[in-house]
Design an enzyme around this catalytic site. Structure first.
Site, PDB file in Angstrom:
ATOM      1  N   GLY A   1       0.309  -1.218   0.093  1.00  0.00           N
ATOM      2  CA  GLY A   1      -0.093  -0.135   0.158  1.00  0.00           C
ATOM      3  C   GLY A   1       0.959   1.361  -0.307  1.00  0.00           C
ATOM      4  O   GLY A   1       0.831   2.085  -0.919  1.00  0.00           O
TER       5      GLY A   1
ATOM      6  N   HIS B   1       3.743   6.437  11.287  1.00  0.00           N
ATOM      7  CA  HIS B   1       4.734   5.829  11.711  1.00  0.00           C
ATOM      8  C   HIS B   1       5.718   6.457  11.941  1.00  0.00           C
ATOM      9  O   HIS B   1       7.216   6.754  12.337  1.00  0.00           O
ATOM     10  CB  HIS B   1       5.276   4.883  10.431  1.00  0.00           C
TER      11      HIS B   1
ATOM     12  N   HIS C   1      -1.647   6.493   8.647  1.00  0.00           N
ATOM     13  CA  HIS C   1      -0.970   4.809   8.655  1.00  0.00           C
ATOM     14  C   HIS C   1       0.494   5.258   8.910  1.00  0.00           C
ATOM     15  O   HIS C   1       0.931   5.166   9.492  1.00  0.00           O
ATOM     16  CB  HIS C   1      -1.726   3.842   8.095  1.00  0.00           C
ATOM     17  N   GLU C   2       0.488   5.707   7.030  1.00  0.00           N
ATOM     18  CA  GLU C   2       2.053   6.338   7.097  1.00  0.00           C
ATOM     19  C   GLU C   2       2.359   7.628   7.778  1.00  0.00           C
ATOM     20  O   GLU C   2       3.776   7.061   8.397  1.00  0.00           O
ATOM     21  CB  GLU C   2       2.487   6.089   6.180  1.00  0.00           C
TER      22      GLU C   2
ATOM     23  N   GLU D   1       3.523  -2.165  13.269  1.00  0.00           N
ATOM     24  CA  GLU D   1       2.262  -2.760  12.398  1.00  0.00           C
ATOM     25  C   GLU D   1       0.460  -2.382  13.039  1.00  0.00           C
ATOM     26  O   GLU D   1       0.268  -1.544  12.967  1.00  0.00           O
ATOM     27  CB  GLU D   1       2.645  -3.749  11.625  1.00  0.00           C
TER      28      GLU D   1
ATOM     29  N   GLU E   1       6.786   4.208   5.362  1.00  0.00           N
ATOM     30  CA  GLU E   1       6.616   5.009   6.004  1.00  0.00           C
ATOM     31  C   GLU E   1       8.163   5.784   6.080  1.00  0.00           C
ATOM     32  O   GLU E   1       8.123   6.114   6.814  1.00  0.00           O
ATOM     33  CB  GLU E   1       6.645   5.004   7.253  1.00  0.00           C
TER      34      GLU E   1
HETATM   35  N1  TRP Z   1       5.568  -0.376   6.305  1.00  0.00           N
HETATM   36  C1  TRP Z   1       4.801  -0.517   5.369  1.00  0.00           C
HETATM   37  C2  TRP Z   1       3.349  -0.163   6.002  1.00  0.00           C
HETATM   38  O1  TRP Z   1       2.859   1.123   6.385  1.00  0.00           O
HETATM   39  C3  TRP Z   1       4.689  -1.459   4.397  1.00  0.00           C
HETATM   40  C4  TRP Z   1       5.454  -2.468   3.206  1.00  0.00           C
HETATM   41  C5  TRP Z   1       4.940  -1.117   2.460  1.00  0.00           C
HETATM   42  C6  TRP Z   1       6.030  -3.080   2.929  1.00  0.00           C
HETATM   43  N2  TRP Z   1       6.046  -1.624   1.675  1.00  0.00           N
HETATM   44  C7  TRP Z   1       6.830  -3.241   1.793  1.00  0.00           C
HETATM   45  C8  TRP Z   1       6.346  -4.143   3.390  1.00  0.00           C
HETATM   46  C9  TRP Z   1       7.033  -3.649   0.678  1.00  0.00           C
HETATM   47  C10 TRP Z   1       7.296  -5.136   2.808  1.00  0.00           C
HETATM   48  C11 TRP Z   1       7.262  -4.562   2.058  1.00  0.00           C
HETATM   49  O2  TRP Z   1       2.195  -1.051   6.708  1.00  0.00           O
HETATM   50 ZN    ZN Z   2       2.679   0.328   8.419  1.00  0.00          ZN
END
Ligand code: TRP
Ligand code: ZN
Length: 877
Positions: free
Chosen positions: A268, A308, A304-305, A327, A271
């Site tokens: 999605g 973080h 969400h981001e 998470e 962060e």
């Molecule tokens: N940390 C990201 C989130 O906000 C998750 C994520 C984004 C991710 N791109 C990724 C995890 C690629 C593994 C691979 O949830």
């Molecule tokens: Zn996240």
């Protein structure tokens, strides 16, 4: 799997890093053929490490070509280091030194979308979890935190925008006429939070003044054709920044915050410190191209981001087993935010419905794992619903047990105590315990036990004593590697109603109240309520206060009463679901036995009441009217017969639609008022109810109903109304649906995100020639195997079509397996996620089960990525 099998790594083997990297200086010379990455790593031995003479082991390789490596400017000859497939090992090092590496990479050939890659005309990165090692050699683990300075060199015409984390400290032109931009991020961070973007991008700019009066520059970048679709994201960002200050006292810390939209993205959004990178599907929004659900997703992901920045970046994870630390907590925070921005009950129903459908299924399948896993082969496979959604439920339970005020004290203590550190889930719980004085040691089992607990409740009323006794038992079924489970601390929020639906007060442990929170902590226990005026109907697990499967033998009348009168909105929905599940389960059995389908639907009675209840929020009405999904009924089944489930749902829906035809027609016209589109909770509720009513109304073969679908499709000035009309047309097999699909494509062929919705709708339809259609889509000009959103649209769509995917010949499974094999090397993360429907083979009806198993075995016989290998081998075990 040919060759050597990849092996698991274990939480119990965790050791602190032998070396630290205080400063990281990177130079990227970007180029369409080869990109040169030079790093200067200021390293020293970790005083905390027991291994004073441990060799230096850097992660990297495969797609990274080492050109030169030097220590304190001494070029290491090849005898002085050992280069393996994925590491450099240097045996002799000083206690403190500067390591210089020069490496070559080819971002234009990077189809994995991990590390540095190209998407449309830009360069971008994705480093979580272990992408940085695809850029250069490094200590690619979250407990190595470093201050990064990044220099980007690129051709000025094609890449006028050059971004990395932190602040831009200089920008100049070198002797070749290329732009040289230098960025510095003062906050130490692990490599997974590193980001770089280069491209010809447009930007919108705004500002936010923080609670302490600092002005933060906000910038959102997209390709030129999308810049008109980010105003809503900017607004959501400012609301998130304000909310985190108000609700958690968390202020943003850099002078600039940037977001970039990227078309090709595995997940999605990400962060990265000061430079979030988003899948365009989670950032772009405009009334004409984005549905209400799309708007809400954008709002939630932006939040969400952003959240973080504290829960993840300022306080990060010690190792990837602790992923839910950031998470689970951040999902909880974004859920609270969306709840505050919109309708709290509706948000809760949506989240719980998703959890009970998808996370419960994961927890009952071969990939079941605790919120803090004990081992993994490939960490990318653990970005799961269990880590995210169940992880959030754990934080929510802590919130319920501590109460709002203590919870806030706990989060303040957590952020204060661990600012700048890489920590564990235990540290989080400890802070909550220390701040509140509430012992959470038993509660911590939630982190280590997989599987969904079952809770059984039975009640007994004593008319003479005026007491009500609830007997409650809990049991968590075994999961792979965890045959026996201990009792958990489960908070059950509940109230009592009399048989007219009025709230009953009751005493529990000397507290007289309308609502109580039971703390279950034993395999079986009894709660005794005193001063209960009449025989009560318990309203249990209000707001879904714990992620469990609760059962209680309600009568149909009791469910109808809860559905129409419970003062807890969530449980009104819950009661409707329970009633619908019972009727559908009976119908499914009839289909399986080849009987004629008959049901005395009591749900109908409840629906009629709900449709006439003026006091109910329109969103709640539509949620209550929505029948349990195919996926949810599959999760509940002990043996899944997808065709029987589909037949049962179709039957009940048609029965209700026909019986209440006039009510739905009226409801539709009452809610069909023309307004200027706004993604507000009220308007969203109205459009949703309108769509639900139109969908039921079209279950009758009414000509007016069919006409209404076309009219709505043609008159719509927003994607929500247009797409709901189109979906209904496809689902009911409207005589014009093919024309509508064609019109829709011609209207939107230039809008990739809208085209993806079209792809998914076609791939998911219940058609006789479904698989041919899916093949056709993959040949279509609109399709692109490099783009995960498109692959997910078509193959995800396929997975949701009962007739195509579960074709009794096995052709649907075979086709999906072909695509997984094709994508396995190109994009292992994507390929691995596509395996999910096949991994549920053991729960399928035998004739389908063997067909799925056969495809899994076929996949396993290929040379596989770690990602696909782990999922497929575990599901066959
Ligand atoms: N940390 C990201 C989130 O906000 C998750 C994520 C984004 C991710 N791109 C990724 C995890 C690629 C593994 C691979 O949830
Ligand atoms: Zn996240």
């Amino acid at each position: 799997m040919k060759d050597g099998q990849p092996s698991a790594i274990y939480l119990k083997d965790y050791q602190v890093p032998a070396f630290l990297i205080d400063k990281t200086e990177l130079v990227f010379d970007l180029d369409e053929s080869v990109t040169v990455v030079t790093s200067h790593l200021h390293m020293r031995r970790n005083p905390e490490s027991k291994h004073k003479t441990a060799p230096l082991i850097l992660d990297g390789g495969e797609d990274v070509k080492l050109i030169a490596i030097a220590m304190d400017h001494y070029q290491l000859p090849s005898e002085e280091y050992c280069l393996t497939d994925n590491q450099i090992i240097i045996t002799a090092t000083a206690d403190e030194f500067i390591l210089t590496c020069e490496t070559l990479i080819e971002p234009q050939n990077n189809t994995r979308l991990e590390g540095l890659y190209r998407s449309s005309s830009m360069f971008c990165t994705q480093c979580e979890a272990e992408g940085f090692r695809h850029i250069t050699y490094y200590l690619d683990r979250p407990d190595v935190m470093s201050v990064f300075t990044t220099t980007i060199i690129a051709n000025a015409d094609d890449y006028p925008v050059l971004l990395s984390n932190g602040n831009e400290v200089s920008r100049s032109v070198n002797e070749e006429g290329k732009t040289v931009a230098v960025w510095h991020d003062p906050f130490p961070k692990p490599a997974y939070l590193f980001a770089l973007v280069a491209g010809d991008l447009n930007v919108i700019e705004d500002q936010f003044v923080t609670q302490s009066g600092r002005t933060v520059e906000l910038k959102i970048f997209t390709e030129a054709h999308n810049i008109d679709k980010v105003d809503y994201s900017m607004d959501a960002l400012k609301r998130s920044m304000k909310w985190d200050e108000d609700k958690y006292g968390r202020e943003y810390d850099l002078d600039i915050f940037m977001i970039v939209a990227v078309d090709d993205f595995n997940m999605g959004a990400m962060e990265n410190k000061g430079l979030n990178v988003f899948n365009s599907s989670c950032l772009l929004a405009s009334p004409k191209t984005t549905t209400d659900d799309g708007y809400q997703r954008v709002e939630a992901v932006v939040a969400h981001e952003y959240f973080h920045n504290w829960s993840g970046n300022r306080v990060t994870c010690r190792d990837w087993f602790q992923l839910s630390l950031k998470e689970g907590f951040t999902v909880f925070r974004d859920q609270q935010f969306s709840s505050d921005m919109n309708s709290p009950v509706v948000k809760r129903v949506e989240d719980v419905s998703f959890l009970k459908t998808a996370q419960f299924a994961e927890d009952a399948g071969p990939m079941a794992h605790p919120v803090r896993p004990a081992s993994f082969i490939e960490i990318s496979n653990f970005y799961t619903l269990t880590i995210y959604e169940k992880g959030s439920e754990i934080v929510r339970m802590i919130h319920t047990i501590l109460g709002e005020e203590m919870f806030r004290k706990g989060s303040d203590l957590y952020f204060d105590r661990h600012d700048g550190q890489a920590v564990t889930c235990d540290n989080f719980v400890q802070a909550m315990q220390d701040a509140s004085g509430i012992n959470l040691s038993q509660f911590k089992r939630w982190y280590s036990q997989a599987g969904t607990p079952r809770v059984e409740v039975s009640g007994e009323y004593d008319d003479v004593e005026k007491t009500y006794q609830l007997t409650v038992s809990q049991m968590t079924p075994p999961t792979s590697n965890q045959p026996t489970k201990l009792p958990l601390l489960i908070p059950v929020r509940m109230g009592l109603l009399d048989n007219e639906g009025n709230v009953l007060n009751a005493d529990l442990d000397g507290v007289n109240a309308q609502e109580h929170v039971l703390h279950l902590d034993k395999a079986e226990q009894v709660f005794k309520f005193k001063n209960v005026a009449s025989a009560p109907i318990p309203s249990l697990l209000r707001g879904f206060s714990a992620p469990v499967k609760l059962s209680h033998n309600y009568t149909v009348e009791q469910l109808l009463l809860l559905m129409s009168s419970d003062n807890d909105g969530f449980n009104r929905w819950s009661a409707a679901q329970e009633l619908a599940v019972r009727e559908l389960t009976a119908l499914i059995e009839q289909v399986k036995l080849g009987e004629t389908l008959t049901v005395e639907s009591q749900l109908l009675v409840g629906f009629k009441r709900v449709l006439s209840d003026e006091t109910l929020d329109k969103s709640m009405v539509s949620l209550i009217l929505t029948l349990p999904s195919q996926a949810y009924l599959s999760e509940l089944a002990t043996e899944i017969d997808p065709h029987a489930i589909k037949a049962a749902r179709t039957h009940l829906k048609r029965l209700i639609g026909c019986a209440l035809e006039q009510k739905f027609a009226d409801c539709y016209s009452q809610n069909n008022a023309k307004v200027d589109y706004l993604p507000t909770a009220d308007q969203i509720a109205q459009r949703k109810l309108k769509a639900v009513a139109l969908s039921y109304w079209n279950e009758s073969d009414s000509v007016t109903a069919r006409r209404a679908v076309i009219d709505q499709f043609n008159a719509a000035d927003n994607m929500t109304d247009q797409f709901s009309a189109l979906s209904i047309a496809v689902n009911v097999g409207h005589s014009d649906f093919q024309v509508m699909l064609d019109d829709f494509y011609s209207q939107w062929s230039h809008e990739a995100l809208v085209v993806n919705k079209w792809l998914m709708l076609i791939a998911g339809q219940e058609a006789d020639n479904g698989l041919d259609q899916v093949r056709g889509l993959m040949e279509h000009e609109a399709f692109d195997l490099k783009n995960p959103n498109k692959v997910r649209a078509v193959l995800g769509g396929l997975g949701s079509s009962v007739s195509t995917f579960h074709d009794t010949s096995g052709s649907g499974y075979e086709f999906l397996a072909d695509q997984i094999i094709l994508l396995n090397k190109r994009n292992p993360q994507l390929a691995s996620r596509l395996c999910t429907p096949l991994t549920r083979w053991k729960k399928m009806t035998p004739s389908l089960s063997v067909l799925m198993q056969k495809q899994l075995e076929r996949i396993l016989s290929e040379e596989l990525s770690k990602d696909v290998f782990e999922v497929v081998s575990k599901s066959l075990a």
